[in-house]
Write a protein that holds these residues in place. Structure first.
Motif, PDB file in Angstrom:
ATOM      1  N   HIS A 260      43.330  23.749 -79.010  1.00 55.25           N
ATOM      2  CA  HIS A 260      42.853  24.926 -79.745  1.00 55.25           C
ATOM      3  C   HIS A 260      43.991  25.923 -79.844  1.00 55.25           C
ATOM      4  CE1 HIS A 260      38.477  24.172 -79.962  1.00 55.25           C
ATOM      5  NE2 HIS A 260      38.634  23.548 -78.813  1.00 55.25           N
ATOM      6  N   SER A 261      43.974  26.699 -80.906  1.00 54.79           N
ATOM      7  CA  SER A 261      44.911  27.818 -81.040  1.00 54.79           C
ATOM      8  C   SER A 261      44.251  29.070 -80.492  1.00 54.79           C
ATOM      9  CB  SER A 261      45.286  28.041 -82.502  1.00 54.79           C
ATOM     10  OG  SER A 261      46.000  29.253 -82.649  1.00 54.79           O
ATOM     11  N   CYS A 262      44.992  29.817 -79.668  1.00 58.58           N
ATOM     12  CA  CYS A 262      44.437  31.071 -79.131  1.00 58.58           C
ATOM     13  C   CYS A 262      44.934  32.270 -79.932  1.00 58.58           C
ATOM     14  CB  CYS A 262      44.778  31.223 -77.654  1.00 58.58           C
ATOM     15  SG  CYS A 262      46.527  31.230 -77.269  1.00 58.58           S
ATOM     16  N   GLY A 263      45.412  32.006 -81.155  1.00 57.72           N
ATOM     17  CA  GLY A 263      45.809  33.104 -82.019  1.00 57.72           C
ATOM     18  C   GLY A 263      47.164  32.841 -82.663  1.00 57.72           C
ATOM     19  N   PRO A 264      47.471  33.564 -83.730  1.00 62.70           N
ATOM     20  CA  PRO A 264      48.762  33.382 -84.390  1.00 62.70           C
ATOM     21  C   PRO A 264      49.887  33.996 -83.585  1.00 62.70           C
ATOM     22  CG  PRO A 264      47.531  35.145 -85.441  1.00 62.70           C
ATOM     23  CD  PRO A 264      46.615  34.546 -84.417  1.00 62.70           C
ATOM     24  N   GLY A 265      51.026  33.340 -83.575  1.00 62.78           N
ATOM     25  CA  GLY A 265      52.214  33.857 -82.915  1.00 62.78           C
ATOM     26  C   GLY A 265      53.321  34.071 -83.925  1.00 62.78           C
ATOM     27  N   ALA A 266      54.476  34.519 -83.448  1.00 62.26           N
ATOM     28  CA  ALA A 266      55.599  34.789 -84.345  1.00 62.26           C
ATOM     29  C   ALA A 266      56.090  33.514 -85.020  1.00 62.26           C
ATOM     30  CB  ALA A 266      56.736  35.451 -83.573  1.00 62.26           C
ATOM     31  N   LYS A 267      55.896  32.359 -84.361  1.00 64.47           N
ATOM     32  CA  LYS A 267      56.392  31.091 -84.895  1.00 64.47           C
ATOM     33  C   LYS A 267      55.259  30.146 -85.296  1.00 64.47           C
ATOM     34  CE  LYS A 267      60.579  31.400 -82.059  1.00 64.47           C
ATOM     35  NZ  LYS A 267      61.436  30.728 -81.044  1.00 64.47           N
ATOM     36  N   GLY A 268      54.068  30.704 -85.498  1.00 63.95           N
ATOM     37  CA  GLY A 268      52.940  29.880 -85.902  1.00 63.95           C
ATOM     38  C   GLY A 268      51.799  29.973 -84.907  1.00 63.95           C
ATOM     39  N   PRO A 269      50.774  29.155 -85.086  1.00 63.47           N
ATOM     40  CA  PRO A 269      49.623  29.181 -84.166  1.00 63.47           C
ATOM     41  C   PRO A 269      50.054  28.856 -82.736  1.00 63.47           C
ATOM     42  CG  PRO A 269      49.111  27.930 -86.158  1.00 63.47           C
ATOM     43  CD  PRO A 269      50.579  28.198 -86.190  1.00 63.47           C
ATOM     44  N   ARG A 270      49.439  29.556 -81.778  1.00 64.93           N
ATOM     45  CA  ARG A 270      49.746  29.319 -80.363  1.00 64.93           C
ATOM     46  C   ARG A 270      48.771  28.247 -79.848  1.00 64.93           C
ATOM     47  NH1 ARG A 270      48.616  33.869 -77.451  1.00 64.93           N
ATOM     48  NH2 ARG A 270      47.714  35.029 -79.177  1.00 64.93           N
ATOM     49  N   ASP A 271      49.165  26.989 -80.048  1.00 58.53           N
ATOM     50  CA  ASP A 271      48.316  25.862 -79.677  1.00 58.53           C
ATOM     51  C   ASP A 271      48.536  25.467 -78.221  1.00 58.53           C
ATOM     52  OD1 ASP A 271      47.165  25.591 -82.204  1.00 58.53           O
ATOM     53  OD2 ASP A 271      48.806  24.338 -82.926  1.00 58.53           O
ATOM     54  N   TYR A 272      47.427  25.259 -77.520  1.00 64.53           N
ATOM     55  CA  TYR A 272      47.446  24.759 -76.142  1.00 64.53           C
ATOM     56  C   TYR A 272      46.349  23.712 -76.000  1.00 64.53           C
ATOM     57  CZ  TYR A 272      50.258  28.871 -74.862  1.00 64.53           C
ATOM     58  OH  TYR A 272      51.251  29.820 -74.778  1.00 64.53           O
ATOM     59  N   LEU A 273      46.417  22.992 -74.901  1.00 67.81           N
ATOM     60  CA  LEU A 273      45.318  22.109 -74.519  1.00 67.81           C
ATOM     61  C   LEU A 273      44.403  22.880 -73.575  1.00 67.81           C
ATOM     62  CD1 LEU A 273      47.268  18.781 -73.887  1.00 67.81           C
ATOM     63  CD2 LEU A 273      45.901  19.404 -75.905  1.00 67.81           C
ATOM     64  N   TRP A 274      43.087  22.743 -73.808  1.00 72.17           N
ATOM     65  CA  TRP A 274      42.112  23.505 -73.041  1.00 72.17           C
ATOM     66  C   TRP A 274      41.037  22.576 -72.486  1.00 72.17           C
ATOM     67  CZ3 TRP A 274      42.756  28.872 -72.690  1.00 72.17           C
ATOM     68  CH2 TRP A 274      43.696  29.421 -73.561  1.00 72.17           C
ATOM     69  N   ALA A 275      40.538  22.958 -71.306  1.00 75.20           N
ATOM     70  CA  ALA A 275      39.382  22.273 -70.714  1.00 75.20           C
ATOM     71  C   ALA A 275      38.511  23.328 -70.048  1.00 75.20           C
ATOM     72  CB  ALA A 275      39.830  21.218 -69.697  1.00 75.20           C
ATOM     73  N   TRP A 276      37.226  23.045 -69.961  1.00 73.95           N
ATOM     74  CA  TRP A 276      36.339  23.998 -69.276  1.00 73.95           C
ATOM     75  C   TRP A 276      35.351  23.239 -68.419  1.00 73.95           C
ATOM     76  CZ3 TRP A 276      32.180  26.547 -72.906  1.00 73.95           C
ATOM     77  CH2 TRP A 276      31.663  25.580 -73.767  1.00 73.95           C
ATOM     78  N   ILE A 277      34.991  23.873 -67.307  1.00 70.25           N
ATOM     79  CA  ILE A 277      34.090  23.278 -66.325  1.00 70.25           C
ATOM     80  C   ILE A 277      33.011  24.305 -66.009  1.00 70.25           C
ATOM     81  CG2 ILE A 277      33.874  22.366 -63.974  1.00 70.25           C
ATOM     82  CD1 ILE A 277      36.851  21.611 -64.154  1.00 70.25           C
ATOM     83  N   THR A 278      31.766  23.887 -66.061  1.00 70.64           N
ATOM     84  CA  THR A 278      30.670  24.788 -65.716  1.00 70.64           C
ATOM     85  C   THR A 278      30.656  25.034 -64.214  1.00 70.64           C
ATOM     86  OG1 THR A 278      29.331  24.025 -67.572  1.00 70.64           O
ATOM     87  CG2 THR A 278      28.169  25.104 -65.755  1.00 70.64           C
TER      88      THR A 278
END
Length: 438
Positions: A260-278
């Motif tokens: 997911h991208s957590c927002g636009p950055g100076a060089k494009g979308p700030r893409d990271y890998l994300w996981a969530w645990i309840t």
């Protein structure tokens, strides 16, 4: 007037006048009211260093006394002006899903007299330096972002435990030691009590580690995505087993990581890998551990999350990514309106300067939010570009050569007096040492 944009300098002037009118009633006398307007315009000007001397010269004053009185002895309430700035910003781009962001920034200082100063770590320098630390609250919505509150951090041992030092700096008697998370809790509570619409709060590990902040937000029904350290333990499965978050991250199958991208950055979308645990331990709770992985380095970041209602992963990712807005606001504030240019030592002067700088930054923020979309062939007007245009079309005031020469003479005469004073003080110190040695 500019390719790709339809600029209306008269409208920009109206908005600048509105900013000054918004806070006019906070000043009892006409002189400080007028000076405050000139101060804000000076902060927006192209003056390189936003000190009382340079702002007075820019405003056409013969000396800096009016500007100095505004910060030191004039009768006005900086907290009330802060409230006016906050209300204005909420009117312009308030949103029910807005994010409140708490963070601190450092102000490098020399000497030991500036209120709250000590050798301490500051991200401004990236190391331990002699500095003051201010804790700020930012307001971020889809329509704009701005600083809406500030608190000066007073170290416990070197300041709060020394009443004579507090008195010399003009710190009010009712001010007591408060940690940075405690200052953030005060600002968040003030904003919510004032009716600021917000659905989320985020902050780094300093604030995520404070259980009181999390409890306050849950009591108010405001969601949070707060960073925590890798050694944080969370409850999973039966609710009785506590596991370190970095150990949990190692157990997550590759297929469960989502990009997911957590927002636009100076060089494009700030893409990271994300996981969530309840991590909810009771039925009906909405708690998660959110984990971010850098796709290149594998570096991990962890967030404790809570919401009064179920939300998708992308919502938590967006809130976590919004924290960088306050870092950019610090950079913009210092670079565009001189947030760190002040030369005051006392409690009152610090809060007054910072508040007026926040008002100047609000002007730029609102102007940026009001600009139309220029289309795909040109980027939108940035805050820095708006300030340049504001100076070119609205604030440009030609000053006669005699005024510039007067200030050159005034500065050099003041510097000569200061040099003589330093020499006399140093000579007296040496004389006293010689007498003591004899």
């Amino acid at each position: 007037m500019a390719v790709g944009h339809s600029l209306n300098p008269a409208r920009w002037r109206v908005l600048l006048d509105e900013a000054e009118t918004r806070v006019a009633d906070r000043f009892v006398r006409a002189e400080p009211r007028r000076t405050a307007g000139q101060f804000v315009e000076g902060l927006l000007s192209g003056v390189e260093r936003k000190t009382c001397w340079s702002l007075a010269e820019q405003a056409g004053h013969r000396d800096p006394q009016a500007m100095q009185r505004l910060l030191r002895t004039a009768v006005w309430d900086a907290d009330a002006v802060r409230d006016d700035v906050r209300s204005w910003l909420v009117e312009q781009f308030g949103h029910p899903d807005a994010v409140l962001i708490a963070d601190e920034t450092g102000f490098l200082k020399k000497g030991v007299c500036s209120v709250g100063v000590q050798r301490q770590y500051t991200g401004t320098a990236g190391r331990i330096e002699n500095s003051q630390v201010g804790v700020f609250l930012a307001y971020v919505t889809p329509h704009g972002r701005a600083l809406i509150d500030r608190r000066l951090y007073l170290p416990e041992a070197t300041w709060c435990a020394q009443p004579e030092r507090l008195a010399a700096a003009g710190v009010p008697d009712e001010v007591e030691f408060a940690t940075k998370p405690a200052l953030a809790r005060q600002m968040i509570a003030d904003a919510l009590d004032a009716g600021v619409p917000a659905g989320w709060v985020t902050g780094d590990e300093v604030y995520g580690a404070d259980p009181g902040l999390r409890a306050d937000l849950e009591d108010r029904g405001v969601g949070y995505v707060l960073a925590v350290g890798c050694d944080r333990r969370v409850a999973v499965n039966d609710g009785r087993t506590l596991i370190r978050v970095d150990d949990l991250a190692e157990r997550i199958p590759t297929r469960q990581w989502q990009q997911h991208s957590c927002g636009p950055g100076a060089k494009g979308p700030r893409d990271y890998l994300w996981a969530w645990i309840t991590t909810a331990t009771r039925p009906g709770e909405h708690r998660w551990l959110l984990i971010r992985r850098n796709r290149s380095t594998g570096e991990l970041a962890f967030y404790l999350c809570w919401s009064p209602r179920p939300v998708p992963l992308h919502t938590l990712v967006t809130v976590a990514g919004s924290r960088w807005n306050i870092e950019e606001l610090f950079q913009t504030g210092k670079g565009q309106v001189g947030l760190d240019h002040y030369q005051v030592r006392g409690w009152t002067g610090w809060h007054r300067f910072i508040t007026l700088a926040m008002l100047a930054l609000a002007v730029l923020t609102i102007l940026a939010a009001q600009q139309p979309d220029p289309g795909p062939d040109i980027i939108a007007l940035t805050v820095a570009e708006i300030r340049r245009l504001l100076n070119a079309f609205v604030l440009a005031i030609p000053l006669p050569p005699e005024h510039t020469l007067h200030w050159s003479t005034w500065r050099r005469a003041s510097q000569a007096r200061a040099r003589r004073s330093h020499y006399q003080r140093r000579l007296g110190y040496r004389t006293r040492r010689k007498v003591a040695a004899c």
